[in-house]
Design a protein around this motif. Structure first.
Motif, PDB file in Angstrom:
ATOM      1  N   LYS A  77     -52.595 -77.702  20.834  1.00  0.00           N
ATOM      2  CA  LYS A  77     -52.758 -79.070  21.391  1.00  0.00           C
ATOM      3  C   LYS A  77     -54.252 -79.641  21.166  1.00  0.00           C
ATOM      4  O   LYS A  77     -54.959 -80.195  22.025  1.00  0.00           O
ATOM      5  CB  LYS A  77     -52.848 -78.798  23.110  1.00  0.00           C
ATOM      6  N   GLU A  79     -56.582 -82.340  20.035  1.00  0.00           N
ATOM      7  CA  GLU A  79     -56.626 -83.743  20.168  1.00  0.00           C
ATOM      8  C   GLU A  79     -56.348 -84.450  19.081  1.00  0.00           C
ATOM      9  O   GLU A  79     -55.550 -85.503  19.169  1.00  0.00           O
ATOM     10  CB  GLU A  79     -58.084 -84.086  20.467  1.00  0.00           C
ATOM     11  N   GLY A 101     -59.245 -78.566  21.664  1.00  0.00           N
ATOM     12  CA  GLY A 101     -58.065 -79.130  22.373  1.00  0.00           C
ATOM     13  C   GLY A 101     -58.018 -78.155  23.805  1.00  0.00           C
ATOM     14  O   GLY A 101     -58.633 -77.017  23.571  1.00  0.00           O
TER      15      GLY A 101
END
Length: 271
Positions: A77, A79, A101
């Protein structure tokens, strides 16, 4: 007649004086002329100091030094899968890229920093300069503000030499595990900073697992450096670096592009 003889002798004696003086001056002029005509000895020029040429002349794109697959595994995940290039005065010699992230309550931050050193007659070979800088970066990681329980070890099979540094820290009440790998490949230093934390109910990540991933990332970046352009384009006596100054990338570290640049970015990302 007899009385005039001494007088005549004195006159003749005086008359010979100018002749002697002129002869003396004439003799000196001849010596000067000989010295002027003789070739002067020229001093031998001092040999220009030389050092071995550096292996690498430029850095790869730091944000593409890791594959998308690796980034996805280390920073779920994230960014931005492409990463965020950190400020640098000259990306040809110093560059860093940050990925961060939050996957649920699991936070991960990965920074890759590259530093290239040219050979310089007054400062040494690129390899030696890089070696000194690598040592500084390892010490810096172990003594960073807030770092605790620092463990430093030598790591094999990563470039020409590598050092790992594992520390713990606490930020805003959360426990962080910080893993750093400082690797040198010829005249380039690779610094991997891989940090993790568990927010809210999530546990802090295992330091051993994080270090294993950080080492794998370091190996991949070293390979990326090796695939880049090789061969110092300057001569062995060239004292100028790619950023226009032979002393601009000295071993004191480049604040604009070394691993220290990630601190500000981590704050912005919420670390």
């Amino acid at each position: 007649m007899h009385r005039s003889a001494p007088r005549l002798a004195r006159i003749l004696a005086c008359a010979t004086v100018p002749v002697v003086l002129v002869a003396g001056c004439s003799s000196g002029s001849d010596d000067d002329k000989k010295n002027a005509d003789s070739p002067s000895r020229s001093s031998s020029p001092s040999p220009t100091p030389t050092v071995a040429k550096a292996k690498f002349s430029k850095l790869p794109d730091v944000c593409t030094s890791l594959s998308g697959k690796t980034v996805g595994e280390l920073v779920p995940k994230a960014e931005s899968k492409k990463g965020k290039a950190l400020p640098s005065a000259d990306t040809n010699t110093s560059a860093s890229c940050l990925w961060s992230g939050l996957d649920g309550f699991k936070y991960r931050s990965l920074t890759v920093s590259l530093k290239l050193f040219h050979s310089d007659p007054g400062m040494g070979t690129g390899d030696k300069r890089a070696q000194a800088y690598a040592g500084q970066q390892a010490t810096r990681a172990a003594t960073a503000d807030g770092a605790k329980d620092a463990k430093t070890e030598q790591a094999g099979a990563i470039g020409d030499a590598a050092t790992t540094v594992s520390t713990k820290s606490k930020k805003d009440g959360d426990d962080f595990r910080n893993q750093t790998v400082v690797a040198r490949t010829a005249n380039v230093v690779v610094v991997i900073e891989y940090d993790g934390a568990g927010y809210e109910t999530a546990k802090a990540p295992d330091a051993g697992d994080l270090m294993k991933d950080a080492k794998a990332a370091a190996k991949e970046v070293v390979e990326s450096v090796a695939k880049g352009d090789q061969g110092d384009k300057g001569t062995s006596s060239d004292s100028s670096d790619a950023n226009g100054s032979g002393k601009s990338d000295d071993t004191s570290g480049d604040k604009s592009g070394d691993s220290g640049s990630s601190d500000e970015a981590k704050k912005k990302s919420g670390a």
